[in-house]
Write a protein that holds these residues in place. Structure first.
Motif, PDB file in Angstrom:
ATOM      1  N   ILE B  30       0.827  -1.199   0.000  1.00  0.00           N
ATOM      2  CA  ILE B  30       0.000   0.000   0.000  1.00  0.00           C
ATOM      3  C   ILE B  30       0.863   1.253   0.000  1.00  0.00           C
ATOM      4  CG2 ILE B  30      -1.649   1.327   1.384  1.00  0.00           C
ATOM      5  CD1 ILE B  30      -2.955  -1.347   2.145  1.00  0.00           C
ATOM      6  N   LEU B  31       1.938   1.215   0.752  1.00  0.00           N
ATOM      7  CA  LEU B  31       2.844   2.356   0.760  1.00  0.00           C
ATOM      8  C   LEU B  31       3.456   2.555  -0.626  1.00  0.00           C
ATOM      9  CD1 LEU B  31       3.927   4.549   2.463  1.00  0.00           C
ATOM     10  CD2 LEU B  31       5.523   2.946   3.534  1.00  0.00           C
ATOM     11  N   GLN B  32       3.760   1.449  -1.276  1.00  0.00           N
ATOM     12  CA  GLN B  32       4.316   1.537  -2.621  1.00  0.00           C
ATOM     13  C   GLN B  32       3.327   2.185  -3.586  1.00  0.00           C
ATOM     14  OE1 GLN B  32       5.203  -2.212  -4.530  1.00  0.00           O
ATOM     15  NE2 GLN B  32       6.873  -1.286  -5.711  1.00  0.00           N
ATOM     16  N   LEU B  33       2.065   1.818  -3.444  1.00  0.00           N
ATOM     17  CA  LEU B  33       1.047   2.416  -4.311  1.00  0.00           C
ATOM     18  C   LEU B  33       1.037   3.934  -4.162  1.00  0.00           C
ATOM     19  CD1 LEU B  33      -1.976  -0.038  -3.961  1.00  0.00           C
ATOM     20  CD2 LEU B  33      -0.469   0.275  -5.918  1.00  0.00           C
ATOM     21  N   PHE B  34       1.147   4.391  -2.937  1.00  0.00           N
ATOM     22  CA  PHE B  34       1.164   5.843  -2.721  1.00  0.00           C
ATOM     23  C   PHE B  34       2.401   6.470  -3.349  1.00  0.00           C
ATOM     24  CE2 PHE B  34      -1.925   5.128   0.795  1.00  0.00           C
ATOM     25  CZ  PHE B  34      -2.843   6.099   0.428  1.00  0.00           C
ATOM     26  N   LEU B  35       3.537   5.809  -3.222  1.00  0.00           N
ATOM     27  CA  LEU B  35       4.763   6.357  -3.796  1.00  0.00           C
ATOM     28  C   LEU B  35       4.680   6.402  -5.314  1.00  0.00           C
ATOM     29  CD1 LEU B  35       7.349   4.628  -1.464  1.00  0.00           C
ATOM     30  CD2 LEU B  35       7.029   7.085  -1.741  1.00  0.00           C
ATOM     31  N   GLU B  36       4.092   5.366  -5.902  1.00  0.00           N
ATOM     32  CA  GLU B  36       3.953   5.329  -7.362  1.00  0.00           C
ATOM     33  C   GLU B  36       2.992   6.405  -7.850  1.00  0.00           C
ATOM     34  OE1 GLU B  36       4.431   0.478  -7.778  1.00  0.00           O
ATOM     35  OE2 GLU B  36       2.546   1.453  -8.284  1.00  0.00           O
ATOM     36  N   ASP B  45      -9.587   3.085  -4.866  1.00  0.00           N
ATOM     37  CA  ASP B  45      -8.445   3.061  -5.780  1.00  0.00           C
ATOM     38  C   ASP B  45      -7.444   2.001  -5.346  1.00  0.00           C
ATOM     39  OD1 ASP B  45      -9.446   5.280  -7.160  1.00  0.00           O
ATOM     40  OD2 ASP B  45      -8.525   6.647  -5.716  1.00  0.00           O
ATOM     41  N   ILE B  46      -7.190   1.967  -4.066  1.00  0.00           N
ATOM     42  CA  ILE B  46      -6.208   1.018  -3.549  1.00  0.00           C
ATOM     43  C   ILE B  46      -6.679  -0.406  -3.794  1.00  0.00           C
ATOM     44  CG2 ILE B  46      -5.112   0.178  -1.443  1.00  0.00           C
ATOM     45  CD1 ILE B  46      -5.287   3.096  -0.442  1.00  0.00           C
ATOM     46  N   TYR B  60      -8.632  -1.135   5.053  1.00  0.00           N
ATOM     47  CA  TYR B  60      -9.194  -0.209   6.040  1.00  0.00           C
ATOM     48  C   TYR B  60      -8.240  -0.018   7.204  1.00  0.00           C
ATOM     49  CZ  TYR B  60     -13.879  -0.063   3.969  1.00  0.00           C
ATOM     50  OH  TYR B  60     -14.941   0.144   3.136  1.00  0.00           O
ATOM     51  N   ARG B  61      -7.775  -1.149   7.730  1.00  0.00           N
ATOM     52  CA  ARG B  61      -6.942  -1.071   8.927  1.00  0.00           C
ATOM     53  C   ARG B  61      -5.586  -0.437   8.641  1.00  0.00           C
ATOM     54  NH1 ARG B  61      -9.406  -6.341  11.979  1.00  0.00           N
ATOM     55  NH2 ARG B  61      -8.847  -7.548  10.168  1.00  0.00           N
ATOM     56  N   THR B  62      -5.053  -0.739   7.472  1.00  0.00           N
ATOM     57  CA  THR B  62      -3.751  -0.171   7.134  1.00  0.00           C
ATOM     58  C   THR B  62      -3.856   1.343   6.960  1.00  0.00           C
ATOM     59  OG1 THR B  62      -3.138  -2.214   6.026  1.00  0.00           O
ATOM     60  CG2 THR B  62      -1.846  -0.263   5.499  1.00  0.00           C
ATOM     61  N   LEU B  63      -4.892   1.789   6.276  1.00  0.00           N
ATOM     62  CA  LEU B  63      -5.072   3.228   6.105  1.00  0.00           C
ATOM     63  C   LEU B  63      -5.240   3.912   7.459  1.00  0.00           C
ATOM     64  CD1 LEU B  63      -7.402   3.373   2.972  1.00  0.00           C
ATOM     65  CD2 LEU B  63      -5.006   4.029   3.115  1.00  0.00           C
ATOM     66  N   GLN B  64      -6.013   3.294   8.317  1.00  0.00           N
ATOM     67  CA  GLN B  64      -6.225   3.845   9.648  1.00  0.00           C
ATOM     68  C   GLN B  64      -4.892   3.971  10.402  1.00  0.00           C
ATOM     69  OE1 GLN B  64      -9.131   5.020  10.674  1.00  0.00           O
ATOM     70  NE2 GLN B  64      -7.990   5.787  12.451  1.00  0.00           N
ATOM     71  N   THR B  65      -4.104   2.924  10.310  1.00  0.00           N
ATOM     72  CA  THR B  65      -2.800   2.934  10.984  1.00  0.00           C
ATOM     73  C   THR B  65      -1.901   4.023  10.411  1.00  0.00           C
ATOM     74  OG1 THR B  65      -2.963   0.558  11.340  1.00  0.00           O
ATOM     75  CG2 THR B  65      -0.781   1.546  11.524  1.00  0.00           C
ATOM     76  N   PHE B  66      -1.845   4.106   9.098  1.00  0.00           N
ATOM     77  CA  PHE B  66      -1.003   5.119   8.457  1.00  0.00           C
ATOM     78  C   PHE B  66      -1.439   6.518   8.854  1.00  0.00           C
ATOM     79  CE2 PHE B  66       0.622   2.578   4.515  1.00  0.00           C
ATOM     80  CZ  PHE B  66       1.260   1.698   5.375  1.00  0.00           C
ATOM     81  N   ALA B  81     -15.979  10.513  -0.801  1.00  0.00           N
ATOM     82  CA  ALA B  81     -14.945   9.508  -0.996  1.00  0.00           C
ATOM     83  C   ALA B  81     -13.622  10.099  -0.519  1.00  0.00           C
ATOM     84  CB  ALA B  81     -14.846   9.100  -2.463  1.00  0.00           C
ATOM     85  N   ILE B  82     -13.320   9.884   0.732  1.00  0.00           N
ATOM     86  CA  ILE B  82     -12.105  10.453   1.296  1.00  0.00           C
ATOM     87  C   ILE B  82     -10.882   9.925   0.562  1.00  0.00           C
ATOM     88  CG2 ILE B  82     -10.619  10.440   3.318  1.00  0.00           C
ATOM     89  CD1 ILE B  82     -12.920  10.690   5.063  1.00  0.00           C
ATOM     90  N   ARG B  83     -10.003  10.832   0.231  1.00  0.00           N
ATOM     91  CA  ARG B  83      -8.761  10.427  -0.406  1.00  0.00           C
ATOM     92  C   ARG B  83      -7.612  10.608   0.564  1.00  0.00           C
ATOM     93  NH1 ARG B  83     -10.868  12.744  -6.118  1.00  0.00           N
ATOM     94  NH2 ARG B  83     -12.876  12.436  -5.137  1.00  0.00           N
ATOM     95  N   TYR B  84      -6.573   9.828   0.364  1.00  0.00           N
ATOM     96  CA  TYR B  84      -5.412   9.891   1.246  1.00  0.00           C
ATOM     97  C   TYR B  84      -4.166  10.170   0.428  1.00  0.00           C
ATOM     98  CZ  TYR B  84      -8.690   7.363   4.230  1.00  0.00           C
ATOM     99  OH  TYR B  84      -9.792   6.981   4.944  1.00  0.00           O
ATOM    100  N   ALA B  85      -3.257  10.897   1.021  1.00  0.00           N
ATOM    101  CA  ALA B  85      -1.994  11.162   0.341  1.00  0.00           C
ATOM    102  C   ALA B  85      -0.858  11.140   1.344  1.00  0.00           C
ATOM    103  CB  ALA B  85      -2.050  12.523  -0.359  1.00  0.00           C
ATOM    104  N   LEU B  86       0.334  10.861   0.839  1.00  0.00           N
ATOM    105  CA  LEU B  86       1.512  10.802   1.690  1.00  0.00           C
ATOM    106  C   LEU B  86       1.779  12.140   2.348  1.00  0.00           C
ATOM    107  CD1 LEU B  86       4.087   8.779  -0.404  1.00  0.00           C
ATOM    108  CD2 LEU B  86       2.814   8.036   1.609  1.00  0.00           C
TER     109      LEU B  86
END
Lengths: 145, 145
Positions: B30-36, B45-46, B60-66, B81-86
């Motif tokens: 998942i972290l790689q997807l964000f970097l890409e 999307d993920i 869900y849990r990984t996004l929450q943790t991040f 649709a909440i979006r997340y970014a690094l």
DNA sequence: GTAACTGCAAAATATTTGCATCCTT
DNA sequence: AAGGATGCAAATATTTTGCAGTTAC
């Protein structure tokens, strides 16, 4: 002499008619909730305040209709609970002119439209063309301070 | 000589370790997807890009943790649709210093963090105390113009 | 080895759709 | 009377929770 209550009732009916909507119980009630609240309401808030009177589905459809007609606008928030607030008169169907900012109180959770605060000009990087700017400020409101 | 792929792999592992997270397959992916992506990703999307590899629940849990660790931040949008970014490095757990604005392209629907555009000062009405300002600009991005 | 993470199942919640009935105009 | 709006039932979609098995350290 016209009572205040009558006055509000008339305002509500007039608003609906102005947007070519038939005047129904649920629309009147939901519009009234917005007028009473002043702030913004999420779907859930409406459900609670309307009592058991309306079907959830009717609330969904009514909000959708109000949105399309430009009676309300939506305020995105980080908690995935979209809130809605009344538009000013200059809003028209599909084209909102609400250039004000929104304020969410971290204490009482109320959402305000700060009509007097105009969204600032943002200088965009080369190549990006801005068509709409949404500003949401979080903090403590005047009542909670 | 170290390959680029190895380099990225190391960056990912380092990021996780820095935040006291164990290095697992799903977190790495998942972290790689964000970097890409560079831009922002919604939960959906993920799910699409990760293939069938992970359970929805893990995402869900990984996004929450991040989010909690300050690795990503969330960008509220009007479509629920909440979006997340690094986050940039200066973000830390629970306290984000992302004073940049966000841009959503109405054409390609991509969400950008415009790191070079600082959120403007907003003059609040008397009584309101601002603690965080979120600016989301809609329009057409440089690639779609 | 132990604590933490994941997948699966299932529950809880939220949203959408179809259709028959009722209400507004 | 006619078209639109509502309520109900049900289909979908989304998010959360519990738990047993697996993995990272």
């Amino acid at each position: 002499m016209m009572s205040l209550a009558n006055n509000i009732t008339q305002t509500i009916a007039a608003t609906l008619k102005k947007h070519n909507l038939s005047v129904t119980e649920s629309r009147k009630r939901i519009l009234q909730l917005f007028l009473e609240e002043k702030g913004a309401l999420a779907h859930g808030d409406i459900e609670k305040r309307a009592g058991e009177k309306f079907d959830r589905v009717t609330i969904y459809r009514t909000l959708q209709t109000f949105l399309e007609k430009g009676i309300i606008h939506s305020i995105p928030t980080a908690d995935n609970a979209i809130r809605y607030a009344l538009c000013k008169d200059q809003c028209s169907a599909g084209h909102h002119h609400d250039h004000h900012i929104h304020f969410i109180c971290n204490n009482c959770q109320r959402t305000y439209c700060l009509d007097d605060v105009v969204t600032p000009e943002i200088k965009m990087p080369k190549g990006y063309q801005a068509s709409h700017v949404e500003v949401v400020v979080e903090g403590v409101c005047k009542d909670c301070k």
